[in-house]
Design an enzyme around this catalytic site. Structure first.
Site, PDB file in Angstrom:
ATOM      1  N   PRO A 112       0.827  -1.215   0.000  1.00 47.04           N
ATOM      2  CA  PRO A 112       0.000   0.000   0.000  1.00 47.04           C
ATOM      3  C   PRO A 112       0.856   1.259   0.000  1.00 47.04           C
ATOM      4  O   PRO A 112       1.768   1.414   0.819  1.00 47.04           O
ATOM      5  CB  PRO A 112      -0.812  -0.139   1.291  1.00 47.04           C
ATOM      6  CG  PRO A 112      -0.908  -1.611   1.512  1.00 47.04           C
ATOM      7  CD  PRO A 112       0.401  -2.172   1.043  1.00 47.04           C
ATOM      8  N   CYS A 113       0.543   2.158  -0.935  1.00 42.15           N
ATOM      9  CA  CYS A 113       1.368   3.348  -1.100  1.00 42.15           C
ATOM     10  C   CYS A 113       0.812   4.562  -0.374  1.00 42.15           C
ATOM     11  O   CYS A 113       1.489   5.590  -0.273  1.00 42.15           O
ATOM     12  CB  CYS A 113       1.529   3.671  -2.590  1.00 42.15           C
ATOM     13  SG  CYS A 113      -0.035   3.972  -3.433  1.00 42.15           S
ATOM     14  N   GLN A 114      -0.419   4.479   0.122  1.00 47.73           N
ATOM     15  CA  GLN A 114      -1.038   5.648   0.736  1.00 47.73           C
ATOM     16  C   GLN A 114      -0.236   6.213   1.909  1.00 47.73           C
ATOM     17  O   GLN A 114      -0.198   7.441   2.090  1.00 47.73           O
ATOM     18  CB  GLN A 114      -2.463   5.305   1.190  1.00 47.73           C
ATOM     19  CG  GLN A 114      -3.436   5.055   0.053  1.00 47.73           C
ATOM     20  CD  GLN A 114      -3.314   3.644  -0.508  1.00 47.73           C
ATOM     21  OE1 GLN A 114      -2.649   2.806   0.085  1.00 47.73           O
ATOM     22  NE2 GLN A 114      -3.946   3.380  -1.642  1.00 47.73           N
TER      23      GLN A 114
ATOM     24  N   TYR B  28       2.750   6.781   2.105  1.00 49.63           N
ATOM     25  CA  TYR B  28       3.890   7.555   1.622  1.00 49.63           C
ATOM     26  C   TYR B  28       3.541   8.443   0.427  1.00 49.63           C
ATOM     27  O   TYR B  28       4.416   9.076  -0.150  1.00 49.63           O
ATOM     28  CB  TYR B  28       5.029   6.602   1.233  1.00 49.63           C
ATOM     29  CG  TYR B  28       5.417   5.679   2.357  1.00 49.63           C
ATOM     30  CD1 TYR B  28       6.272   6.107   3.369  1.00 49.63           C
ATOM     31  CD2 TYR B  28       4.887   4.391   2.440  1.00 49.63           C
ATOM     32  CE1 TYR B  28       6.607   5.267   4.419  1.00 49.63           C
ATOM     33  CE2 TYR B  28       5.220   3.547   3.489  1.00 49.63           C
ATOM     34  CZ  TYR B  28       6.077   3.994   4.474  1.00 49.63           C
ATOM     35  OH  TYR B  28       6.406   3.165   5.515  1.00 49.63           O
TER      36      TYR B  28
END
Length: 705
Positions: free
Chosen positions: A432-434, A436
Site C-alpha cells: 500500500p502506497c497511501q 507515503y
C-alpha cells in the site's frame, strides 16, 4: 521531525559532497595544472622586457615561470590530498557520532544508500578512526590517497605496520605498491612451509581430463533433450506408429549409454545426494533410466512445489522435466573453465528472445497483487507464480476472471501462513502506497495500512533469493529517511543486500508519466550481478497515438484534432486509495496537465465520444487500463468505482516486466534485449522445444577430482 531525522537531514548535503573524495582530488589537480600553466604563460609574456623597456633573456624568463608553476602545482596537489585525508577522518568522526545514537545497521544503510558510498567503503569509514586514528596527523602530512587508507584497514597487522613505517620514513605509498608489499610480507611469513606446487600441478591435470569428459557428456545430454522435446511436440503418448516406436527406441538406447557413462565416471553417492533437489545428478541419472525404460509420460495434477506448471495434463515425468527441461549452453569445442564459485553472466543479448529460453524456471510469491499489473509483467518476464496474495474481493475476482489457472490466494497478509512457500526465488509486492503518497497524509510507518514490517517477517520465513517491492516515489523523500533506513537495516540483518531506486515509466515506453520507487534485495552473491534496467532507445508513447482507436471507436469527427493536441504522455493516474469516493483523474493542481492534452479529468466516461461530440472528452475504463499498459482483453470486476481504483492503483505490467527481466538476469545470468522484450506480447504460448538440459558441470568436476 525527530532529532535523529533532523541530524540526518542536515548532514546529507555535506556528506554527498565527500563520498567521492579521491575522484575530486584528481579533477581539482588537473584543473589547477591547467590554470597554473595559463598563468605562467601569461607571466612569461609580461616579463619579456625589463621595467625600463630593455629586452631580457626570454629563455631565462620562461624557465623561472616554469619553475614557479611546478612549485605551485606541487604545493596545491599536496594541499588537496592532505585536505582529502582530513575530510575522510572528519566524515569518519561524523559516522561514529551517528553510530552512538542509531543502530549501526541504519548508519551503514545511510552511508551506502543516502550518501551513495559502496558498502565496503561505508564499513571502512566506521573503522577508520578506530584503527588509524593515532596515525591521523602522520597520514595527513604524508598526503596519502584516501583509497590507500581504506586498503590499509584491510591488511594484516604485519603488512599495515610495515606500510605505516614506510610512510613515516617519507615514502609515497600507492595501491599497487601496497599490494606488492603485502605479497612480500606474507611470503616472508610463508618461508619454510612445504612446497605444494607438485600436488596443484596434478590437480590441474585431473581437472582438465574431467572437463573434457564433461563437455562431451553435456553435448550428448543436450542432444538427447532436444530430441526428446521434438518427440513431445510432434507426437502424442497414444501414438504407436512404427516411426514413433523407432524414435522412442533410439532415445532409450542413447539414454542407457549416457546413464552407463555417468555411473562409470562418478561414485554412487553422487546419485543419491539431495534426492528432492531438481538440479542434482541423481535426478539426471534417474531420468536417463526412465527414458531407457521408455517411461516417458505420466498423468498427474500439479501443485506447488512438487511439480512444474508447464506440463499440466498429459505431461512428461516430473523427474525428466526437472533434469532435462533446463538450459545448457551450447558447447563449441574447448572453452575456458569457469573458476570455482563463479557463475556465468551474459553482458550482451544472445538472441531476439523476449525472455530467457528457460522461462518459468524461477518462482515468485506475489503480495498485494491488486488487479494483476505486476503479475502480468512478471509472467511476461518468465517467472512462474507459486502464489498470488490479495485480500480485496473485487481485485481477487478480477484475477480469477482473467487467469483462473493462477494460484490466487484471497487472504489478509497479516494472518497468512507463508511457510508453504519456503524456497521461492522471488518475493514481489506492491505494498500500500497511501502511507507515503504525496496526495495523502504521509504518516509512513504510523499508518495502519503500512505493510513493510509484515513483509519483512514474510521474507524472514520464506527466505527468497530476491525481493522486489514497489511503492510511490514519496517514500524516497527525506521525511521518510528513517523508515527507509530501518527497512534496509532489517534486510541486512536477514542477510540481504538491498538498494532503493526510482524508475521512470516514459523512459520505457509507458504512455503515462508514472515514476515508481523500487526496492530490490538479494541474498549474498547475487547483488553484484544485478543491474538497474537501462532505458532502451524508444520514444515515449503520446496519449493521442496510444488511445486513438479507443477514442475514435464511435466515429468521433474531432478525433484527428484531439490526437494532434494529445501529443505528450499523460500525467500520473491517481485514485487508488479506498478512501477516495470519486473518479476524477487529478487533484486541482494537476488538472491543467490533463486539459492541455484535451482531456477532461473530472470523471470517467462509460463510452467514447459520439460523432458530433464537442469539447474535451472524458477517458473510459479501457483507455485508463491501456494507459497503465494492461492488455485490452483484461477484464476488471466490481463496481465502476472499484474498477477505477484497481486500474489507478496498479503497477504497470510494462514496468513490472522491466524489473522482472533485470532480476532474472541476476538469478540466471541470461541477458535479454529489453527493447525486443517490450515489443513482445505480454502472453505467449510456451515453446517446449526451447527447453534445454541443465548445465551441472561444476558438480561433476568436483566429484571427478
Amino acid at each position: 521531525m525527530s532529532e535523529s531525522a533532523s541530524l540526518f537531514h542536515d548532514s546529507i548535503s555535506r556528506v554527498e559532497s565527500e563520498n567521492a573524495i579521491s575522484e575530486a582530488i584528481d579533477s581539482d589537480v588537473h584543473a589547477q595544472i591547467a590554470t597554473s600553466t595559463l598563468r605562467a604563460t601569461r607571466k612569461t609574456r609580461r616579463t619579456k622586457k625589463s621595467p625600463d623597456g630593455m629586452p631580457v633573456d626570454e629563455a631565462a624568463a620562461e624557465e623561472r615561470a616554469l619553475l614557479e608553476n611546478l612549485k605551485t602545482v606541487r604545493d596545491r596537489s599536496l594541499e588537496l590530498r592532505r585536505r582529502a585525508v582530513a575530510q575522510a577522518f572528519e566524515f569518519a568522526d561524523q559516522c561514529r557520532a551517528f553510530a552512538e545514537r542509531l543502530p549501526s545497521a541504519q548508519v551503514l544503510a545511510f552511508i551506502e544508500q543516502e550518501c551513495r558510498i559502496p558498502r565496503t567503503e561505508a564499513q571502512s569509514y566506521l573503522k577508520l578512526t578506530e584503527v588509524l586514528g593515532p596515525e591521523r596527523e602522520m597520514l595527513q602530512e604524508s598526503a596519502v590517497e584516501v583509497p590507500v587508507l581504506f586498503q590499509l584497514l584491510k591488511q594484516p597487522e604485519a603488512v599495515r605496520t610495515e606500510a605505516l613505517s614506510m610512510l613515516r620514513s617519507g615514502r609515497t605509498l600507492s595501491r599497487a605498491s601496497l599490494r606488492a608489499l603485502r605479497q612480500d610480507v606474507l611470503a616472508g611469513e610463508e618461508r619454510g612451509k612445504p612446497d605444494r606446487s607438485p600436488i596443484k600441478e596434478l590437480q590441474r591435470a585431473v581437472r582438465t581430463r574431467a572437463r573434457n569428459f564433461i563437455e562431451r557428456l553435456l553435448q550428448d545430454l543436450a542432444g538427447l533433450a532436444n530430441a526428446y522435446a521434438a518427440l513431445y511436440n510432434e507426437t502424442v503418448p497414444e501414438d504407436r506408429s512404427p516411426e514413433t516406436v523407432a524414435r522412442v527406441d533410439a532415445l532409450a538406447a542413447d539414454a542407457r549409454r549416457l546413464a552407463d557413462r555417468l555411473a562409470a565416471a562418478a561414485p554412487a553417492d553422487l546419485f543419491t545426494a539431495r534426492p528432492n533437489d531438481g538440479r542434482s545428478w541423481g535426478q539426471v541419472y534417474s531420468t536417463l533410466r526412465l527414458i531407457a525404460d521408455r517411461k516417458l509420460c505420466l498423468d498427474e495434477d500439479w501443485s506447488w512445489p512438487e511439480t512444474h506448471p508447464l506440463w499440466m495434463e498429459e505431461i512428461f515425468h516430473k523427474d525428466l522435466v526437472w533434469a532435462l527441461g533446463q538450459e545448457i549452453p551450447e558447447l563449441e569445442g574447448r572453452r575456458r573453465p569457469i573458476p570455482k564459485g563463479v557463475a556465468p553472466l551474459d553482458c550482451k543479448p544472445r538472441s531476439a528472445a523476449s525472455r530467457p529460453s528457460s522461462a518459468f524456471q524461477y518462482t515468485v510469491l506475489e503480495l498485494c497483487a491488486g488487479a494483476g499489473g505486476q503479475a502480468i509483467g512478471l509472467h511476461a518476464a518468465g517467472f512462474w507464480h507459486a502464489g498470488i496474495v490479495e485480500n480485496n474481493p473485487e481485485a481477487v475476482e478480477t484475477l480469477r476472471t482473467n487467469r483462473p489457472s493462477w494460484p490466487i490466494i484471497e487472504a489478509d497478509l497479516n494472518t497468512l501462513d507463508v511457510s508453504q512457500f519456503k524456497g521461492v526465488d522471488l518475493i514481489a509486492g506492491g505494498l500500500p502506497c497511501q502511507p507515503y503518497s504525496q496526495a495523502g497524509h504521509r504518516r509512513g510507518a504510523e499508518d495502519e495500512r503500512d505493510l513493510f514490517d509484515r513483509t519483512l517477517q514474510i521474507i524472514e520465513t520464506v527466505r527468497p533469493r530476491a525481493v522486489m517491492i514497489e511503492n510511490v516515489v514519496g517514500i524516497t523523500h527525506v521525511t521518510h529517511i528513517l523508515r527507509r533506513l530501518s527497512v534496509l537495516s532489517a534486510l541486512e540483518s536477514l542477510g540481504y543486500d538491498a538498494e532503493w531506486r526510482v524508475i521512470d515509466g516514459p523512459s520505457f515506453g509507458l504512455g503515462q508519466n508514472r515514476r515508481r520507487a523500487i526496492l530490490v534485495a538479494m541474498q549474498p552473491g547475487l547483488m553484484h550481478r544485478f543491474r538497474w534496467p537501462l532505458p532502451p532507445e524508444m520514444a515515449p508513447m503520446p496519449v493521442g497515438t496510444l488511445l486513438r482507436d479507443l477514442m475514435g471507436a464511435r466515429g468521433w469527427k474531432g478525433l484527428d484534432r484531439w490526437v494532434a493536441k494529445a501529443n505528450r504522455v499523460a500525467p500520473t493516474l491517481i485514485g487508488g486509495s479506498a478512501k477516495k469516493m470519486g473518479m476524477d483523474l487529478a487533484q486541482p493542481k494537476s488538472r491543467e496537465s490533463w486539459t492541455r492534452l484535451g482531456i477532461n479529468p473530472r470523471w470517467v466516461a462509460r463510452e467514447a465520444p459520439g460523432p458530433d461530440f464537442e469539447g474535451e472528452p472524458y477517458l473510459t475504463m479501457p483507455m485508463l487500463a491501456r494507459l497503465q499498459d494492461f492488455p485490452d482483453n483484461w477484464l476488471f470486476a466490481g463496481s465502476r468505482r472499484w474498477q477505477f481504483r484497481q486500474i489507478a492503483n496498479a503497477f504497470p505490467p510494462r514496468l513490472s516486466r522491466v524489473m522482472g527481466l533485470a532480476i532474472l538476469r541476476a538469478l540466471s545470468g541470461v541477458e535479454i534485449d529489453l527493447r525486443i522484450a517490450l515489443q513482445a506480447p505480454l502472453f505467449k504460448r510456451i515453446d517446449l522445444a526451447e527447453l534445454r538440459a541443465l548445465e551441472l558441470a561444476r558438480e561433476l568436476a568436483e566429484a571427478a577430482e
